[in-house]
Design a protein around this motif. Structure first.
Motif, PDB file in Angstrom:
ATOM      1  N   GLU A   1       0.832  -1.209   0.000  1.00  0.00           N
ATOM      2  CA  GLU A   1       0.000   0.000   0.000  1.00  0.00           C
ATOM      3  C   GLU A   1       0.866   1.257   0.000  1.00  0.00           C
ATOM      4  N   LEU A   2       1.907   1.274   0.818  1.00  0.00           N
ATOM      5  CA  LEU A   2       2.793   2.439   0.852  1.00  0.00           C
ATOM      6  C   LEU A   2       3.553   2.618  -0.458  1.00  0.00           C
ATOM      7  N   LEU A   3       4.032   1.531  -1.024  1.00  0.00           N
ATOM      8  CA  LEU A   3       4.779   1.626  -2.282  1.00  0.00           C
ATOM      9  C   LEU A   3       3.925   2.238  -3.391  1.00  0.00           C
ATOM     10  N   LEU A   4       2.649   1.912  -3.393  1.00  0.00           N
ATOM     11  CA  LEU A   4       1.766   2.416  -4.443  1.00  0.00           C
ATOM     12  C   LEU A   4       1.199   3.801  -4.128  1.00  0.00           C
ATOM     13  N   ASN A   5       0.927   4.074  -2.862  1.00  0.00           N
ATOM     14  CA  ASN A   5       0.241   5.316  -2.492  1.00  0.00           C
ATOM     15  C   ASN A   5       1.161   6.429  -2.003  1.00  0.00           C
ATOM     16  N   GLU A   6       2.402   6.104  -1.722  1.00  0.00           N
ATOM     17  CA  GLU A   6       3.359   7.102  -1.217  1.00  0.00           C
ATOM     18  C   GLU A   6       4.645   7.047  -2.049  1.00  0.00           C
ATOM     19  N   PRO A   7       4.582   7.470  -3.310  1.00  0.00           N
ATOM     20  CA  PRO A   7       5.748   7.338  -4.202  1.00  0.00           C
ATOM     21  C   PRO A   7       6.970   8.139  -3.753  1.00  0.00           C
ATOM     22  N   GLN A   8       6.784   9.132  -2.890  1.00  0.00           N
ATOM     23  CA  GLN A   8       7.919   9.921  -2.413  1.00  0.00           C
ATOM     24  C   GLN A   8       8.776   9.157  -1.407  1.00  0.00           C
ATOM     25  N   LEU A   9       8.235   8.085  -0.824  1.00  0.00           N
ATOM     26  CA  LEU A   9       8.997   7.282   0.135  1.00  0.00           C
ATOM     27  C   LEU A   9       9.939   6.338  -0.597  1.00  0.00           C
ATOM     28  N   SER A  10      11.169   6.260  -0.115  1.00  0.00           N
ATOM     29  CA  SER A  10      12.112   5.289  -0.682  1.00  0.00           C
ATOM     30  C   SER A  10      11.745   3.891  -0.186  1.00  0.00           C
TER      31      SER A  10
ATOM     32  N   ASP B   1      13.688   1.945   1.358  1.00  0.00           N
ATOM     33  CA  ASP B   1      14.227   1.864   2.720  1.00  0.00           C
ATOM     34  C   ASP B   1      13.268   2.489   3.730  1.00  0.00           C
ATOM     35  N   GLU B   2      12.679   3.621   3.390  1.00  0.00           N
ATOM     36  CA  GLU B   2      11.720   4.264   4.292  1.00  0.00           C
ATOM     37  C   GLU B   2      10.468   3.402   4.466  1.00  0.00           C
ATOM     38  N   VAL B   3      10.003   2.804   3.386  1.00  0.00           N
ATOM     39  CA  VAL B   3       8.842   1.908   3.466  1.00  0.00           C
ATOM     40  C   VAL B   3       9.165   0.738   4.377  1.00  0.00           C
ATOM     41  N   SER B   4      10.337   0.178   4.194  1.00  0.00           N
ATOM     42  CA  SER B   4      10.770  -0.960   5.004  1.00  0.00           C
ATOM     43  C   SER B   4      10.727  -0.625   6.496  1.00  0.00           C
ATOM     44  N   ARG B   5      11.258   0.526   6.866  1.00  0.00           N
ATOM     45  CA  ARG B   5      11.258   0.942   8.272  1.00  0.00           C
ATOM     46  C   ARG B   5       9.854   1.266   8.756  1.00  0.00           C
TER      47      ARG B   5
ATOM     48  N   ASN C   1      16.764  -3.288   5.586  1.00  0.00           N
ATOM     49  CA  ASN C   1      16.234  -3.176   4.239  1.00  0.00           C
ATOM     50  C   ASN C   1      16.426  -4.490   3.469  1.00  0.00           C
ATOM     51  N   SER C   2      17.548  -5.146   3.681  1.00  0.00           N
ATOM     52  CA  SER C   2      17.814  -6.393   2.950  1.00  0.00           C
ATOM     53  C   SER C   2      16.818  -7.490   3.327  1.00  0.00           C
ATOM     54  N   TYR C   3      16.462  -7.574   4.606  1.00  0.00           N
ATOM     55  CA  TYR C   3      15.477  -8.574   5.038  1.00  0.00           C
ATOM     56  C   TYR C   3      14.106  -8.245   4.453  1.00  0.00           C
ATOM     57  N   PHE C   4      13.753  -6.962   4.449  1.00  0.00           N
ATOM     58  CA  PHE C   4      12.492  -6.540   3.840  1.00  0.00           C
ATOM     59  C   PHE C   4      12.444  -6.946   2.369  1.00  0.00           C
ATOM     60  N   ILE C   5      13.497  -6.651   1.638  1.00  0.00           N
ATOM     61  CA  ILE C   5      13.518  -6.967   0.202  1.00  0.00           C
ATOM     62  C   ILE C   5      13.406  -8.475  -0.019  1.00  0.00           C
ATOM     63  N   SER C   6      14.117  -9.259   0.775  1.00  0.00           N
ATOM     64  CA  SER C   6      14.049 -10.719   0.586  1.00  0.00           C
ATOM     65  C   SER C   6      12.668 -11.265   0.930  1.00  0.00           C
TER      66      SER C   6
ATOM     67  N   VAL D   1       8.713 -10.390  -6.943  1.00  0.00           N
ATOM     68  CA  VAL D   1       9.464  -9.260  -7.490  1.00  0.00           C
ATOM     69  C   VAL D   1       9.970  -8.421  -6.322  1.00  0.00           C
ATOM     70  N   THR D   2      10.979  -7.609  -6.571  1.00  0.00           N
ATOM     71  CA  THR D   2      11.485  -6.714  -5.534  1.00  0.00           C
ATOM     72  C   THR D   2      10.494  -5.572  -5.310  1.00  0.00           C
ATOM     73  N   PRO D   3      10.601  -4.879  -4.175  1.00  0.00           N
ATOM     74  CA  PRO D   3       9.698  -3.753  -3.933  1.00  0.00           C
ATOM     75  C   PRO D   3       9.798  -2.666  -5.012  1.00  0.00           C
ATOM     76  N   GLY D   4      11.014  -2.378  -5.463  1.00  0.00           N
ATOM     77  CA  GLY D   4      11.193  -1.374  -6.513  1.00  0.00           C
ATOM     78  C   GLY D   4      10.519  -1.790  -7.808  1.00  0.00           C
ATOM     79  N   LYS D   5      10.672  -3.033  -8.186  1.00  0.00           N
ATOM     80  CA  LYS D   5      10.030  -3.547  -9.397  1.00  0.00           C
ATOM     81  C   LYS D   5       8.508  -3.537  -9.238  1.00  0.00           C
ATOM     82  N   PHE D   6       8.026  -3.922  -8.069  1.00  0.00           N
ATOM     83  CA  PHE D   6       6.587  -3.901  -7.788  1.00  0.00           C
ATOM     84  C   PHE D   6       6.041  -2.501  -8.011  1.00  0.00           C
ATOM     85  N   ARG D   7       6.729  -1.520  -7.456  1.00  0.00           N
ATOM     86  CA  ARG D   7       6.284  -0.125  -7.613  1.00  0.00           C
ATOM     87  C   ARG D   7       6.269   0.291  -9.073  1.00  0.00           C
ATOM     88  N   SER D   8       7.308  -0.077  -9.808  1.00  0.00           N
ATOM     89  CA  SER D   8       7.369   0.339 -11.220  1.00  0.00           C
ATOM     90  C   SER D   8       6.323  -0.356 -12.084  1.00  0.00           C
TER      91      SER D   8
END
Length: 81
Positions: free
Chosen positions: A36-45, A47-51, A58-63, A71-78
């Motif tokens: 939800e944050l990745l899609l609705n808060e594009p200004q957040l990195s 790493d910020e979403v993970s926290r 961040n690495s545990y979040f991505i895995s 897919v990775t969070p960045g790819k999901f967002r794109s």
């Protein structure tokens, strides 16, 4: 000894009711909130979403995200821009 058996009983009851461990339910919830944050808060990195959703690293979040969403969070967002 009684506490150990009580804990085992509680964990088994939880798994029977929810189909997975309490830890996995928490991870699933955090991934849902992260999506939800990745899609609705594009200004957040990422790493910020993970926290924001409660991952310590961040690495545990991505895995965990990649395991869940394939897919990775960045790819999901794109994919949903």
């Amino acid at each position: 000894m009684i506490i150990k058996f009580a804990l085992q009983y509680i964990l088994e009851a939880f798994r029977n009711n929810y189909g997975s461990s309490p830890h996995q339910v928490l991870i699933d919830y955090r991934i849902k909130m992260a999506k939800e944050l990745l899609l609705n808060e594009p200004q957040l990195s990422v790493d910020e979403v993970s926290r924001e959703v409660g991952f310590n690293t961040n690495s545990y979040f991505i895995s965990m995200f990649k395991r869940s969403e394939k897919v990775t969070p960045g790819k999901f967002r794109s994919l949903y821009k």
